[in-house]
Write an enzyme that holds these catalytic residues in place. Structure first.
Site, PDB file in Angstrom:
ATOM      1  N   GLY A 130      29.564  51.559   3.367  1.00 57.77           N
ATOM      2  CA  GLY A 130      28.658  52.347   2.544  1.00 57.77           C
ATOM      3  C   GLY A 130      27.246  51.816   2.676  1.00 57.77           C
ATOM      4  O   GLY A 130      27.027  50.665   3.075  1.00 57.77           O
ATOM      5  N   CYS A 131      26.264  52.639   2.334  1.00 59.39           N
ATOM      6  CA  CYS A 131      24.862  52.231   2.494  1.00 59.39           C
ATOM      7  C   CYS A 131      24.499  51.091   1.540  1.00 59.39           C
ATOM      8  O   CYS A 131      23.953  50.063   1.958  1.00 59.39           O
ATOM      9  CB  CYS A 131      23.939  53.430   2.320  1.00 59.39           C
ATOM     10  SG  CYS A 131      24.226  54.425   0.837  1.00 59.39           S
ATOM     11  N   TYR A 132      24.800  51.251   0.257  1.00 61.05           N
ATOM     12  CA  TYR A 132      24.500  50.183  -0.700  1.00 61.05           C
ATOM     13  C   TYR A 132      25.268  48.888  -0.377  1.00 61.05           C
ATOM     14  O   TYR A 132      24.675  47.798  -0.369  1.00 61.05           O
ATOM     15  CB  TYR A 132      24.839  50.619  -2.125  1.00 61.05           C
ATOM     16  CG  TYR A 132      23.954  51.681  -2.711  1.00 61.05           C
ATOM     17  CD1 TYR A 132      22.574  51.502  -2.818  1.00 61.05           C
ATOM     18  CD2 TYR A 132      24.481  52.869  -3.208  1.00 61.05           C
ATOM     19  CE1 TYR A 132      21.758  52.465  -3.384  1.00 61.05           C
ATOM     20  CE2 TYR A 132      23.682  53.848  -3.783  1.00 61.05           C
ATOM     21  CZ  TYR A 132      22.320  53.646  -3.871  1.00 61.05           C
ATOM     22  OH  TYR A 132      21.525  54.607  -4.431  1.00 61.05           O
ATOM     23  N   THR A 134      26.276  47.779   2.427  1.00 62.51           N
ATOM     24  CA  THR A 134      25.725  47.133   3.613  1.00 62.51           C
ATOM     25  C   THR A 134      24.653  46.133   3.219  1.00 62.51           C
ATOM     26  O   THR A 134      24.642  44.984   3.690  1.00 62.51           O
ATOM     27  CB  THR A 134      25.142  48.177   4.578  1.00 62.51           C
ATOM     28  OG1 THR A 134      26.198  49.011   5.075  1.00 62.51           O
ATOM     29  CG2 THR A 134      24.440  47.518   5.759  1.00 62.51           C
TER      30      THR A 134
END
Length: 322
Positions: A130-132, A134
């Site tokens: 996921g972006c967060y 990461t």
């Protein structure tokens, strides 16, 4: 079914890829990145057949890798279709949340720890981070691996993302002007990224994770505030920098920006500078007088936080330079 080629079909070295869900934001960005990727041939399903299980299954049997850009339930259905092919089952990269903490899937953050890139390269099932997470995992994992931070340390993670990270409904709300300029969300503290943050950071205590979104399309900042005297080892800001530098030594896409670097800005940090790249930058802001620090990760939520990471993992799985 229709086929789109990114390179001449005459080459026998081409690897074939099907993006299941290519019409979404992540899928479109992956497709754009693959258009300029040597050695990759993209296969596309007829839009009229995109929900036809047999048509998708048939296409899956003909490609090397399937990248899933689907909601969680649909991603699980696609994996079941692929698994039903037995020996003809392709490799899969899942960009959804569905398999992020599944024990039989490899976590697609190659820089996570020594050997992780090799694990991705050898895997048939890779879950895209996921972006967060990461950003949060990139900051926390080195501290926990070195014992600087105890595994049960009470961690708070604050983050702000461009609105493209929120999916179709959020994009429509911002594009139409209905959404506010800025808002916190996930305030029930049950965000779906929390299990991923715990598992791959090495924490045993669930962090308090507070995401937010602003009126900009792409870009992300993830920050972790620290009271230095609560850590398991006595460290200052430079020691934290050194730990991050050592962990990511040799990493192509992750850079630690030191306080002594000319592009380290001591007072402000904006979120959009890495847009349309697969780069991840880490910074340590420390105040030794007060014994405090804030660790910050900057990335593109659609780059290293989604499409860029998927292409990086794809290249590793296909034996290309990632």
């Amino acid at each position: 079914m229709s086929t789109t080629l990114t390179k001449p079909a005459a080459s026998t070295a081409l690897k074939t890829v099907f993006i299941d869900g290519e019409a979404g934001t992540t899928g479109l960005q992956i497709r754009d990145r693959l258009e300029t990727t040597e050695g990759v041939r993209m296969r596309s399903i007829d839009p009229a057949l995109r929900k036809d299980p047999e048509a998708r299954k048939a296409l899956m049997s003909e490609v090397d890798v399937v990248i899933l850009c689907l909601p969680d339930d649909a991603a699980k259905e696609s994996v079941a279709l692929a698994d039903s092919l037995g020996a003809k089952s392709p490799k899969i990269i899942d960009a959804s949340t569905a398999h992020r903490v599944a024990p039989d899937w490899t976590y697609g953050f190659p820089e996570l720890a020594p050997g992780q890139a090799e694990a991705v390269a050898k895997s048939k099932r890779v879950s895209n981070p996921g972006c967060y997470p990461t950003g949060g995992i990139a900051l926390l994992r080195p501290l926990i691996d070195t014992g600087i931070m105890a595994k049960d340390h009470p961690v708070t993670i604050n983050a702000v993302s461009g609105y493209t990270g929120g999916g179709k409904s959020m994009i429509e709300a911002f594009d139409s002007g209905k959404a506010p300029s800025f808002e916190l969300y996930g305030l029930k503290l049950q965000h779906k990224h929390a299990p991923e943050l715990v598992k791959y950071s090495g924490l045993t205590r669930r962090p308090i994770f507070v995401p937010s979104v602003g009126r900009f399309a792409q870009g992300m900042l993830v920050s972790v505030p620290l009271h230095l005297d609560t850590l398991a080892k006595k460290v200052d800001g430079k020691a934290l920098e050194d730990t991050l530098v050592a962990h990511y030594a040799g990493a192509k896409w992750v850079r630690v920006v030191r306080a002594s670097d000319p592009d380290f800005h001591a007072e402000k940090l904006e979120a959009e500078a890495l847009n349309n790249t697969n780069k991840l930058e880490l910074r340590v802001y420390a105040n030794e007088t007060y014994g405090q620090a804030v660790l910050v990760a900057k990335l593109d939520n659609l780059g290293k936080g989604a499409s860029g990471a998927a292409v990086q993992n794809l290249k590793l799985m296909l034996g290309m330079a990632g």
